[in-house]
Write a protein that holds these residues in place. Structure first.
Motif, PDB file in Angstrom:
ATOM      1  N   ARG C 181      50.712  10.142 -48.707  1.00 29.86           N
ATOM      2  CA  ARG C 181      52.118  10.321 -48.339  1.00 29.86           C
ATOM      3  C   ARG C 181      52.297  10.016 -46.866  1.00 29.86           C
ATOM      4  N   GLU C 182      53.450   9.433 -46.517  1.00 27.39           N
ATOM      5  CA  GLU C 182      53.732   9.127 -45.105  1.00 27.39           C
ATOM      6  C   GLU C 182      53.730  10.407 -44.271  1.00 27.39           C
ATOM      7  N   PRO C 183      53.085  10.377 -43.120  1.00 25.43           N
ATOM      8  CA  PRO C 183      53.104  11.573 -42.263  1.00 25.43           C
ATOM      9  C   PRO C 183      54.509  11.840 -41.730  1.00 25.43           C
ATOM     10  N   VAL C 184      54.749  13.086 -41.343  1.00 26.27           N
ATOM     11  CA  VAL C 184      56.088  13.493 -40.887  1.00 26.27           C
ATOM     12  C   VAL C 184      56.078  13.815 -39.403  1.00 26.27           C
ATOM     13  N   PRO C 185      57.224  13.604 -38.720  1.00 21.62           N
ATOM     14  CA  PRO C 185      57.272  13.923 -37.300  1.00 21.62           C
ATOM     15  C   PRO C 185      57.290  15.434 -37.061  1.00 21.62           C
ATOM     16  N   LEU C 186      57.014  15.823 -35.794  1.00 20.60           N
ATOM     17  CA  LEU C 186      57.020  17.237 -35.435  1.00 20.60           C
ATOM     18  C   LEU C 186      58.457  17.721 -35.247  1.00 20.60           C
ATOM     19  N   SER C 187      58.630  19.034 -35.297  1.00 23.86           N
ATOM     20  CA  SER C 187      59.953  19.611 -35.087  1.00 23.86           C
ATOM     21  C   SER C 187      60.176  19.786 -33.586  1.00 23.86           C
ATOM     22  N   TRP C 188      60.902  18.862 -33.015  1.00 29.41           N
ATOM     23  CA  TRP C 188      61.066  18.778 -31.567  1.00 29.41           C
ATOM     24  C   TRP C 188      62.450  19.263 -31.176  1.00 29.41           C
ATOM     25  N   LEU C 189      62.528  20.200 -30.239  1.00 29.66           N
ATOM     26  CA  LEU C 189      63.816  20.786 -29.900  1.00 29.66           C
ATOM     27  C   LEU C 189      64.498  20.112 -28.712  1.00 29.66           C
ATOM     28  N   HIS C 190      63.769  19.920 -27.625  1.00 37.25           N
ATOM     29  CA  HIS C 190      64.367  19.247 -26.467  1.00 37.25           C
ATOM     30  C   HIS C 190      63.255  18.587 -25.683  1.00 37.25           C
ATOM     31  N   SER C 191      63.614  17.589 -24.868  1.00 35.86           N
ATOM     32  CA  SER C 191      62.592  16.846 -24.111  1.00 35.86           C
ATOM     33  C   SER C 191      62.675  17.176 -22.636  1.00 35.86           C
ATOM     34  N   PRO C 192      61.758  17.985 -22.127  1.00 38.36           N
ATOM     35  CA  PRO C 192      61.783  18.288 -20.692  1.00 38.36           C
ATOM     36  C   PRO C 192      61.009  17.222 -19.911  1.00 38.36           C
ATOM     37  N   PHE C 193      61.452  16.924 -18.721  1.00 40.32           N
ATOM     38  CA  PHE C 193      60.761  15.982 -17.839  1.00 40.32           C
ATOM     39  C   PHE C 193      60.556  16.621 -16.485  1.00 40.32           C
ATOM     40  N   CYS C 194      59.492  16.227 -15.804  1.00 42.19           N
ATOM     41  CA  CYS C 194      59.216  16.750 -14.466  1.00 42.19           C
ATOM     42  C   CYS C 194      59.663  15.743 -13.436  1.00 42.19           C
ATOM     43  N   VAL C 195      60.290  16.218 -12.368  1.00 38.16           N
ATOM     44  CA  VAL C 195      60.666  15.371 -11.247  1.00 38.16           C
ATOM     45  C   VAL C 195      60.124  16.047 -10.000  1.00 38.16           C
ATOM     46  N   THR C 196      59.214  15.353  -9.318  1.00 31.53           N
ATOM     47  CA  THR C 196      58.554  15.961  -8.157  1.00 31.53           C
ATOM     48  C   THR C 196      59.086  15.383  -6.864  1.00 31.53           C
ATOM     49  N   TRP C 197      59.550  16.281  -6.000  1.00 28.75           N
ATOM     50  CA  TRP C 197      60.027  15.886  -4.677  1.00 28.75           C
ATOM     51  C   TRP C 197      58.952  16.197  -3.647  1.00 28.75           C
ATOM     52  N   SER C 198      58.742  15.301  -2.685  1.00 27.95           N
ATOM     53  CA  SER C 198      57.804  15.569  -1.597  1.00 27.95           C
ATOM     54  C   SER C 198      58.590  15.650  -0.306  1.00 27.95           C
ATOM     55  N   PHE C 199      58.215  16.591   0.574  1.00 29.96           N
ATOM     56  CA  PHE C 199      58.942  16.805   1.821  1.00 29.96           C
ATOM     57  C   PHE C 199      58.074  16.473   3.020  1.00 29.96           C
ATOM     58  N   PHE C 200      58.713  15.878   4.022  1.00 27.52           N
ATOM     59  CA  PHE C 200      57.997  15.481   5.241  1.00 27.52           C
ATOM     60  C   PHE C 200      58.780  15.955   6.454  1.00 27.52           C
ATOM     61  N   GLY C 201      58.103  15.977   7.572  1.00 23.62           N
ATOM     62  CA  GLY C 201      58.780  16.338   8.827  1.00 23.62           C
ATOM     63  C   GLY C 201      58.531  17.784   9.175  1.00 23.62           C
TER      64      GLY C 201
END
Lengths: 253, 256, 293
Positions: C181-201
């Motif tokens: 049988r064809e495999p099934v996708p996972l139950s995914w609720l939302h897609s979080p992403f990381c955004v990294t800021w670097s500070f100088f000075g």
């Protein structure tokens, strides 16, 4: 049936490593990075030779005894190829990342897969050699490797080159052999039930696959199959893959 | 198997066709990088590359590109000071390798009383005076014969007002930049173009280290960035002379 | 002991000088990411992310196992990040460095703790059998900004992954192989992403996105904001470093939202392309089978 897909290789794929290669064949995809010669740790330092460190990382899960076994096989054979006497007290570090293994559609995937060692050995070996060539680590010679399994089929023992995981599981014995570019036997590992005569025949087949430099029709009178002619011409493939990369590097000359 | 250029491609362990090896009446055969000699008369390549011969000097070597520098005596390199001991500095030629020793007196006009003060992390332009596989390499910032520095020494921003930094390039590219006739033999002309009309006459100075490092110094930060990017993109992209010209023009336009 | 490669004083000073003149060494804007590429493997659940010189490979896999005793109705979900010398020769296997620990913690908080994957859907037989989903993160090359690349790779691989289909009849669990049988996708609720800021000075006044390896060595502080495209923040991590103005941080967060939306659109697009590619093969294969009869 063996998947006689053509092997593919790309050199210099990792920008920060001294040398790198990505090789895929028969469903296996491996990426290797080579760094060296660099400074070795005190505990690994050898006064007259470079230490060759091989690390194999599986695609899923953490590495275990299986990976250590693969590492020790690769380390002993690659140490013979690399001119270790040129770099005393140094370290040549080779890291192999397994990205893809052929899926067995007839069994559920388990993280721990038994007896998958031998299927992936040739791919690991080829990727390491390509990565070492990409890093310009001085070597004594190049080498090619192949796996042969003896499978019981219709009452006869059939020899299969580049066996699939299913064939490995059903095989009576599995063998991995590697030959240098000077036609010397570098590595021979076997597992299973076999006679000395069978091993000799396997060795001959492997030699034909690994050491063939041009495609000739020599081995047809053997009881084996046209699969020998269909098997990949590994030496030629290695040569052309590296030649392309060198030509690109030296476009300016 | 010869390529269209007439330079055969070789892999480690292959025997070199004796007909390719040059002979000379007076000079002995000189083996360059990438080859090893197995007595009595075998010459075997150790790396993958193209076999090049120079019949005039009677030398033969393998041309290849790599990233990891192995010190050879006489090379000009850019070293980074790691720390100082009582009478020498320890300088690193490449990451993760053993440091090279640079005696504190090996600078022009240095005596026991007046030594140069170099802090860890600073860069020097030096020559490799000793390098063999059993010992850590040694550097010098002054010619041992004449006692003059010949441009060697600490690399700092021009006259204290300008700025400068070092960029990483491949070893083959560094070699091309160091050639006497880099445009004809090395086919790299970016630096000339940047200082010439294509680049709008930028003013900068460079120091090329055989260990794959190029120092670029100038009055303005923008100039340094343009030069650095031009070098790195020429190296990575394998650009020819025409493409280099287009690259320079594009960079000047972008950084306006 | 692992030996770290330190950049020279000139390089560090130059990066700072350039930033003060609004310039970056590769000519990017302060809020511009390097070219981002996302490719999927032939197997389900393999995602390869290239961000400049950084390359991260994430592989998702699943197997049937016994659930934790204190959570009989939940499946198991783990993210494993082990850096190897492939990332850089200064990393050793089995010896976690600060980079590795921070990466692992941030991925944990962003993806696991935020409930992106519905673990209840992984339960098969309450208290006895459940799916254990595991994502292995392999960093093939470290060119700076591992966190953003790794998070994107993990999210993409989990959304791409298919687990084997199952059915329960009369208390007996059957797990179907991919051939049945064809495999099934996972139950995914939302897609979080990381955004990294670097500070100088001196006062952390210069803020920059997607730092390269060299910029990371020079920065005085960094802040990773994890959020999804709806603007829901999963976590904000500013672990020490020079204090940064609160107002500046709020601005960073709003720019992060724009980036998260871009990432989300990218992942959606790549998944759709991959589906189309597989569908073509699937249709052809189906046609072939019919012809053989």
């Amino acid at each position: 049936m063996t998947a006689t897909t053509a092997p593919e290789a790309a050199l210099g794929v990792l920008p920060r490593a001294d040398g790198s290669a990505r090789y895929s064949h028969a469903g296996y995809t491996v990426t290797a990075s080579v760094n060296g010669p660099i400074e070795a740790q005190r505990r690994d330092e050898h006064p007259y030779e470079a230490h060759v460190d091989v690390i194999v990382r599986p695609a899923a899960g953490v590495g275990g005894t299986r990976e250590r076994h693969l590492e020790s096989l690769l380390q002993s054979s690659l140490s013979q190829l690399i001119l270790v006497k040129n770099f005393p007290r140094c370290l040549i570090q080779i890291v192999l990342q397994i990205e893809d293994s052929p899926e067995n559609d007839y069994a559920n995937t388990k993280l721990v897969q038994a007896s998958l060692n031998f299927g992936i050995m040739p791919a690991l070996f080829q990727t390491s050699v390509l990565a070492l060539l990409s890093a310009a680590v001085p070597m004594r010679a190049t080498a090619t490797a192949t796996a042969v399994a003896i499978v019981l089929q219709d009452g006869t023992r059939k020899k299969v080159i580049d066996p699939s995981p299913r064939e490995i599981e059903a095989a009576k014995s599995v063998h991995v052999l590697a030959f240098t570019s000077r036609d010397e036997l570098l590595l021979a590992e076997s597992e299973g039930d076999f006679t000395v005569r069978e091993w000799d025949e396997v060795c001959e087949i492997a030699e034909r696959v690994c050491c063939r430099s041009t495609v000739t029709k020599e081995g047809i009178e053997m009881m084996l199959d046209d699969e020998v002619a269909d098997g990949p011409d590994t030496r030629h493939f290695l040569r052309s893959a590296v030649e392309d990369k060198v030509a690109a590097d030296l476009h300016w000359k | 198997m010869t390529t269209t250029t007439g330079r055969p491609f070789v892999l480690p362990g292959e025997t070199v066709d004796p007909s390719l090896v040059p002979t000379h009446k007076k000079h002995p055969l000189r083996l360059g990088p990438g080859l090893r000699h197995i007595p009595p008369s075998d010459i075997i390549p150790t790396v993958a590359g193209q076999l090049v011969t120079n019949p005039v000097k009677n030398s033969i070597w393998v041309e290849y590109n790599s990233q990891r520098y192995i010190p050879q005596p006489g090379d000009l390199v850019i070293a980074q000071i790691v720390r100082s001991t009582q009478d020498a500095y320890l300088a690193s030629l490449s990451p993760y390798t053993a440091s090279a020793t640079l005696p504190q007196l090996s600078f022009e006009g240095a005596t026991k009383k007046t030594r140069p003060m170099l802090s860890p992390g600073s860069l020097v332009y030096a020559r490799v005076s000793l390098a063999n596989k059993h010992m850590d390499p040694e550097l010098e910032c002054v010619s041992s014969a004449t006692g003059k520095s010949d441009g060697l020494g600490p690399l700092t921003a021009t006259a204290g007002t300008g700025t400068g930094t070092v960029f990483d390039v491949s070893l083959g590219f560094a070699r091309r930049l160091l050639m006497a006739r880099s445009r004809e033999e090395g086919r790299v002309a970016v630096l000339e173009m940047l200082g010439g009309e294509e680049g709008g006459g930028l003013a900068f100075e460079t120091a090329v280290g055989r260990n794959g490092k190029v120092w670029v110094g100038s009055e303005s930060v923008k100039t340094v960035i343009i030069v650095g990017r031009a070098l790195q993109e020429t190296d990575r992209g394998g650009l020819g002379i025409e493409e280099q010209r287009r690259l320079v023009k594009r960079l000047i336009r972008e950084m306006r | 002991m692992p030996r770290e490669a330190e950049p020279s004083l000139s390089e560090k000073q130059f990066v700072l000088q350039a930033l003060q003149e609004n310039l970056r060494l590769d000519g990017r804007e302060f809020d511009q990411y390097r070219p981002l590429e996302l490719t999927f493997g032939d197997q389900y659940g393999v995602a390869d992310v290239t961000l400049g010189k950084t390359r991260v490979l994430a592989k998702a896999s699943a197997e049937v196992t016994v659930p934790y005793a204190d959570r009989p109705l939940d499946g198991i979900f783990t993210i494993a990040t082990e850096l190897s010398p492939m990332t850089a020769p200064s990393f050793e296997v089995n010896r976690p460095t600060e980079t590795e620990v921070l990466l692992s913690r941030l991925l944990e908080k962003t993806i696991r703790r935020s409930g992106a994957l519905d673990t209840e859907s992984l339960c098969l037989v309450a208290g006895q059998k459940c799916w254990s989903v595991r994502v292995d993160v392999h960093v093939l090359s470290h060119g700076g900004n591992l966190i953003d690349a790794a998070c994107l790779a993990v999210v993409a691989s989990l959304r791409h992954f298919r687990k084997p289909d199952t059915s329960i009849e009369g208390g007996v669990l059957t797990v179907y192989t991919p051939a049945e049988r064809e495999p099934v996708p996972l139950s995914w609720l939302h897609s979080p992403f990381c955004v990294t800021w670097s500070f100088f000075g001196e006062e952390g006044e210069i803020a920059v996105l997607d730092a390269t390896w060299l910029e990371e060595q020079v920065r005085v502080a960094s802040c990773t904001i994890s959020l999804n495209r709806h603007g829901e923040i999963c976590q904000i991590a500013k672990l020490g470093g020079t204090p940064v103005e609160a107002v500046a941080l709020l601005q960073c967060t709003s720019v992060a939202l724009t980036k998260a939306k871009e990432f989300s659109a990218l992942v959606d697009r790549k998944l759709a392309e991959d589906l189309k590619r597989r569908d073509k093969g699937g249709l052809m294969a189906e046609l072939k089978a019919e012809n053989d009869r």
